[in-house]
Design a protein around this motif. Structure first.
Motif, PDB file in Angstrom:
ATOM      1  N   ARG A 122       0.817  -1.155  -0.037  1.00  0.00           N
ATOM      2  CA  ARG A 122       0.193   0.062  -0.012  1.00  0.00           C
ATOM      3  C   ARG A 122       0.839   1.427   0.163  1.00  0.00           C
ATOM      4  N   LEU A 123       2.301   1.060   0.051  1.00  0.00           N
ATOM      5  CA  LEU A 123       2.806   2.094   0.191  1.00  0.00           C
ATOM      6  C   LEU A 123       4.312   1.870  -0.693  1.00  0.00           C
ATOM      7  N   SER A 124       4.687   2.726  -1.572  1.00  0.00           N
ATOM      8  CA  SER A 124       6.012   2.283  -2.366  1.00  0.00           C
ATOM      9  C   SER A 124       6.741   3.424  -2.621  1.00  0.00           C
ATOM     10  N   ILE A 125       7.970   3.314  -2.721  1.00  0.00           N
ATOM     11  CA  ILE A 125       9.007   4.406  -2.860  1.00  0.00           C
ATOM     12  C   ILE A 125       9.934   3.900  -3.982  1.00  0.00           C
ATOM     13  N   ASP A 126      10.107   4.469  -4.904  1.00  0.00           N
ATOM     14  CA  ASP A 126      11.077   4.597  -5.946  1.00  0.00           C
ATOM     15  C   ASP A 126      12.019   5.613  -6.090  1.00  0.00           C
ATOM     16  N   ALA A 127      13.205   5.439  -5.800  1.00  0.00           N
ATOM     17  CA  ALA A 127      14.359   6.452  -6.106  1.00  0.00           C
ATOM     18  C   ALA A 127      15.422   6.123  -6.852  1.00  0.00           C
ATOM     19  N   SER A 128      15.899   7.020  -7.628  1.00  0.00           N
ATOM     20  CA  SER A 128      17.090   7.104  -8.592  1.00  0.00           C
ATOM     21  C   SER A 128      17.964   7.986  -8.836  1.00  0.00           C
ATOM     22  N   TYR A 129      19.319   7.801  -9.086  1.00  0.00           N
ATOM     23  CA  TYR A 129      20.033   8.902  -9.337  1.00  0.00           C
ATOM     24  C   TYR A 129      20.661   8.468 -10.984  1.00  0.00           C
ATOM     25  N   TYR A 130      20.797   9.537 -11.883  1.00  0.00           N
ATOM     26  CA  TYR A 130      21.485   9.196 -12.884  1.00  0.00           C
ATOM     27  C   TYR A 130      22.494   9.853 -13.462  1.00  0.00           C
ATOM     28  N   ASP A 131      23.381   9.892 -14.197  1.00  0.00           N
ATOM     29  CA  ASP A 131      24.589  10.714 -14.811  1.00  0.00           C
ATOM     30  C   ASP A 131      24.842  10.391 -16.298  1.00  0.00           C
ATOM     31  N   ARG A 132      24.418  11.600 -17.098  1.00  0.00           N
ATOM     32  CA  ARG A 132      24.607  10.955 -18.657  1.00  0.00           C
ATOM     33  C   ARG A 132      25.306  12.152 -19.276  1.00  0.00           C
ATOM     34  N   LEU A 133      26.431  11.668 -19.972  1.00  0.00           N
ATOM     35  CA  LEU A 133      27.308  12.402 -20.403  1.00  0.00           C
ATOM     36  C   LEU A 133      27.481  12.213 -22.134  1.00  0.00           C
ATOM     37  N   THR A 134      27.153  13.143 -23.092  1.00  0.00           N
ATOM     38  CA  THR A 134      27.179  13.082 -24.293  1.00  0.00           C
ATOM     39  C   THR A 134      28.380  13.676 -25.010  1.00  0.00           C
ATOM     40  N   GLU A 135      29.262  12.944 -25.562  1.00  0.00           N
ATOM     41  CA  GLU A 135      30.358  13.448 -26.333  1.00  0.00           C
ATOM     42  C   GLU A 135      30.407  13.316 -27.824  1.00  0.00           C
ATOM     43  N   ASP A 136      31.459  14.185 -28.510  1.00  0.00           N
ATOM     44  CA  ASP A 136      31.328  14.391 -29.843  1.00  0.00           C
ATOM     45  C   ASP A 136      30.165  14.760 -30.527  1.00  0.00           C
ATOM     46  N   GLN A 137      29.591  15.726 -29.827  1.00  0.00           N
ATOM     47  CA  GLN A 137      28.165  16.116 -30.279  1.00  0.00           C
ATOM     48  C   GLN A 137      28.436  16.849 -31.762  1.00  0.00           C
ATOM     49  N   ILE A 138      27.290  16.766 -32.713  1.00  0.00           N
ATOM     50  CA  ILE A 138      27.486  17.301 -34.024  1.00  0.00           C
ATOM     51  C   ILE A 138      26.997  18.325 -34.074  1.00  0.00           C
ATOM     52  N   PHE A 139      27.587  19.590 -34.361  1.00  0.00           N
ATOM     53  CA  PHE A 139      26.813  20.782 -34.421  1.00  0.00           C
ATOM     54  C   PHE A 139      27.669  21.972 -35.146  1.00  0.00           C
ATOM     55  N   ASN A 140      27.148  22.829 -35.393  1.00  0.00           N
ATOM     56  CA  ASN A 140      28.049  23.912 -36.345  1.00  0.00           C
ATOM     57  C   ASN A 140      28.490  24.892 -35.111  1.00  0.00           C
ATOM     58  N   VAL A 141      29.856  24.773 -35.313  1.00  0.00           N
ATOM     59  CA  VAL A 141      30.735  25.925 -34.588  1.00  0.00           C
ATOM     60  C   VAL A 141      31.087  27.062 -35.269  1.00  0.00           C
ATOM     61  N   PRO A 142      31.031  28.486 -34.885  1.00  0.00           N
ATOM     62  CA  PRO A 142      31.487  29.374 -35.618  1.00  0.00           C
ATOM     63  C   PRO A 142      33.063  29.510 -36.167  1.00  0.00           C
ATOM     64  N   THR A 143      33.178  29.957 -37.308  1.00  0.00           N
ATOM     65  CA  THR A 143      34.498  30.153 -37.572  1.00  0.00           C
ATOM     66  C   THR A 143      34.671  31.624 -38.445  1.00  0.00           C
ATOM     67  N   SER A 144      36.097  31.827 -38.552  1.00  0.00           N
ATOM     68  CA  SER A 144      36.392  32.869 -39.182  1.00  0.00           C
ATOM     69  C   SER A 144      35.716  33.216 -40.415  1.00  0.00           C
TER      70      SER A 144
END
Length: 720
Positions: A409-431
């Motif tokens: 009749r009583l439930s508890i659900d707890a969690s911790y997460y850590d997410r890291l995304t690398e080498d993301q593809i996007f446009n970077v300003p240039t000269s």
């Protein structure tokens, strides 16, 4: 607003037919949604057909088909964003609170056929100020009720998706299955604007089609080796193909015949645009799950993709995952508890790969419309593509616990997460010297971490009544870890502007949450008192200075600079003091307006003097005192407005021409002790190359100068 908005009504109807026997089952359903919107003339109709069937062809061979067809038709969807067609934007920006909404709803057109508006452009005068005509057309924004009754917007969406699947049991433990799925979408859009709108008349047709097909094959194995040890595993492959196509046709330079919405009704050659993209991913994957005494579970999985949107040398990427869970409640000392019914600890680590959009590996020319006569035109895109892209990779770890108490009749659900995304593809300003304003790179990394907490309870439960309550709490921290660094780890790009308005902008800023909103504010000390910048930081500003007859400073632009942007720090202190003078003059503060005005004018001079090394502080004090005297004897508001304009637009031919077009502010002659003729200073700029390139404009601009108030010797570009 009760005279503008309607009460939205949604009607839903559905019917279904189902049947089953020992061989299989089926269900056929139909549903209809008929909706009228809260904005005038908005409506939507959606019809859906669903089919779901399963059939046992033999004892070991099973087949199934699932399919859905959805057709959606909409009229006058509400336009969003900063647009004349969005009434909600008009209500908050161009609206007056005392307007009679019912009046402009009931009377949308004048007897002469013009749009009925509260905000006409008004009187038209000649150079001598004589009334010549009255322009009844709306200024800045259309009547919202007129928009909803006269703008045309219709769209139709057709979508078919579903799958056909087969499974075959080789033996009690081993089976194979396959599935073919498809998702087909078609979208047609028609938009039109008639005559007499603030926006130019136009008609646009857009047609979009897309399809994704997936074919998957799996080999499944399940085995209980003993009462304590279980195992199941999957080995499979998937083939995915995507296709998208968009065709857009639009009129050019308005319509010929009002409200005849057809591409052939274009005043000039119609603009057309076609886009087509194909993408494919081939994959193999596998997973295993081990169980021990229904208490300890270990799951392992892995997948490898080959993507068509990455270069051949980098188109393969692998990402695994692992998780473990332990049911503490299966231990003997907890199993018999009357309080604790279930406890499970869990932990996992997983990776996920992601590829790029199609056609991001090599540069191609983009077509320009309309053609140059009979010759087509193409341009180099602003963003440079990258033939060396690699996949993005996200790594996530998670820890959690689930507890059920008091007969669940009583439930508890707890969690911790850590997410890291690398080498993301996007446009970077240039000269810009590279020929591009940005380049596509694997440059960024972003982190997301946080806690999730969920509690559910049943405080009251009887044979005839049950009361369930729940609470969810989430805390997330997002951070752009880095954007672009060199081989030595030094930051090359720490901020990317993603757009905004005159009031604020969105940035991807290193060390801040993704898409942080930036605005403007004063600088404060620890006591929250404003700090005034005596020395504006203007390094690299491409201008020199020269004095004009009235003692003010005129910026001289070098001839190789075409359209410079004034730095944000320009005359910050001056404009701050002038704002305070304005506020005091309006009665908002108790400061001395004259003192604030004098300080603002002096700060304007001091800022320029400090940065460029031109000693004009003495002239500043003299001129500031004269302007304050002028303000107190005539109009404080006018002088403050003039000086604010000078501080806001310290230089720039665009600012000067804007003043000429709008007649604001009215720069009248003033008693300037540095100029015996009484001329008031105005600041002019003119790139010397424009004299030869736009001689006619230059001559016309000079001829429009007023000898009483303008310096005819200044080089001015008249922006015609």
């Amino acid at each position: 607003m009760i005279h503008f908005f309607n009460t939205g009504i949604t009607l839903m109807n559905s019917v279904s037919l189902s049947g089953a026997n020992e061989k299989g089952s089926f269900r056929l359903g139909y549903s209809n949604v008929d909706q009228t919107g809260t904005t005038p003339n908005g409506a939507l109709q959606r019809n859906t057909v669903n089919l779901n069937t399963t059939y046992n062809l033999t004892e070991k061979l099973k087949a199934g088909v699932t399919m859905s067809y959805i057709k959606t038709e909409a009229q006058n969807r509400n336009i969003t964003g900063y647009s004349n067609g969005n009434p909600l934007q008009g209500f908050t920006q161009w609206w007056q609170t005392q307007l009679d909404v019912k009046r402009i709803k009931d009377q949308q057109n004048t007897t002469e056929g013009y749009q009925y508006t509260w905000n006409p452009k008004g009187i038209i005068t000649d150079d001598s100020g004589n009334l010549t005509a009255f322009d009844p057309n709306p200024n800045y924004f259309d009547n919202p009720s007129w928009v909803r009754n006269n703008f045309m917007q219709e769209d139709t969406r057709n979508r078919v998706f579903g799958n056909a699947n087969f499974s075959y049991a080789i033996n009690d433990n081993l089976s194979i299955s396959s599935q073919f799925g498809t998702d087909i979408s078609q979208f047609s859009l028609m938009e039109g604007i008639p005559f007499r709108s603030v926006d130019p008349s136009k008609y646009v047709e857009t047609e979009r089609k897309s399809q994704e097909n997936n074919f998957e094959f799996r080999l499944n194995y399940q085995k209980d080796f003993s009462e304590d040890f279980t195992f199941n595993g999957i080995l499979g492959a998937n083939r995915m193909r995507q296709f998208t196509k968009r065709i857009t046709a639009a009129t050019s330079d308005g319509l010929v015949v009002d409200r005849f919405y057809n591409i052939s009704n274009s005043s000039a050659a119609a603009n057309t645009d076609t886009y087509e993209a194909n993408k494919g991913i081939n994959s193999i994957f596998g997973s295993t799950s081990f169980g021990f005494k229904d208490m300890l579970f270990l799951d392992l999985s892995a997948r490898n993709d080959w993507s068509s949107t990455l270069p051949k040398k980098n188109n393969s990427y692998f990402y695994p995952a692992a998780s473990i869970s332990f049911a503490l409640s299966e231990l003997d000392f907890i199993k018999g508890s009357n309080v604790v019914n279930f406890v499970k600890l869990r932990a996992s680590i997983a990776q996920a790969g992601n590829d790029a959009d199609p056609y991001r590996l090599s540069d191609v020319y983009s077509p320009l419309t309309p053609n140059f006569g009979s010759f087509p035109m193409y341009t180099v895109p602003n963003s440079q593509q990258n033939p060396d892209l690699v996949n993005e990779l996200t790594t996530e770890t998670e820890f959690g616990i689930l507890v059920k108490l008091f007969n669940s009749r009583l439930s508890i659900d707890a969690s911790y997460y850590d997410r890291l995304t690398e080498d993301q593809i996007f446009n970077v300003p240039t000269s810009s010297s590279t020929g591009y304003s940005s380049k596509l790179l694997n440059a960024g990394s972003m982190k997301n971490s946080g806690f999730e907490f969920q509690i559910n309870g049943t405080p009251i439960q009887t044979e005839n009544f049950r009361w369930d309550i729940g609470l969810n709490l989430t805390q997330q921290k997002n951070e752009v870890v880095e954007l672009l660094k060199d081989e030595n780890g030094e930051t090359l790009v720490e901020s990317i502007n993603m757009g905004g308005t005159w009031a604020a902008d969105l940035r991807i800023q290193e060390g801040k949450p993704y898409m942080t909103l930036y605005g403007q504010d004063y600088i404060y000390d620890d006591s929250r008192l404003q700090i005034f910048a005596d020395d504006a930081t203007l390094e690299g500003y491409p201008y020199g200075l020269e004095s004009n007859p009235s003692g003010l400073i005129t910026a001289k632009m070098s001839s190789n600079i075409a359209s410079p942007d004034a730095p944000a720090a320009w005359l910050t202190a001056a404009y701050t003091y002038l704002n305070r003078a304005d506020a005091t003059n309006l009665g908002w503060t108790s400061e001395d307006a004259a003192s604030m005005l004098e300080m603002g004018i002096q700060k304007s001079y001091e800022t320029l003097s400090s940065h460029y090394g031109v000693d004009i502080t003495a002239d500043a004090a003299t001129f500031a005192a004269a302007r304050v005297s002028d303000a107190t004897s005539t109009s404080m508001a006018q002088v403050i407005g003039e000086e604010k304009w000078v501080a806001l637009y310290p230089e720039g031919f665009e600012a000067w021409s804007e003043w000429r077009r709008t007649d604001y502010p009215i720069l009248t002659p003033s008693p300037d002790p540095l100029n015996s003729s009484g001329e008031i200073a105005t600041r002019y700029m003119y790139p010397t190359s424009e004299i030869s390139l736009n001689g006619a404009n230059y001559s016309s601009g000079v001829s429009n100068l007023s000898p009483a108030t303008d310096n005819n010797d200044s080089k001015v570009w008249w922006d015609q």
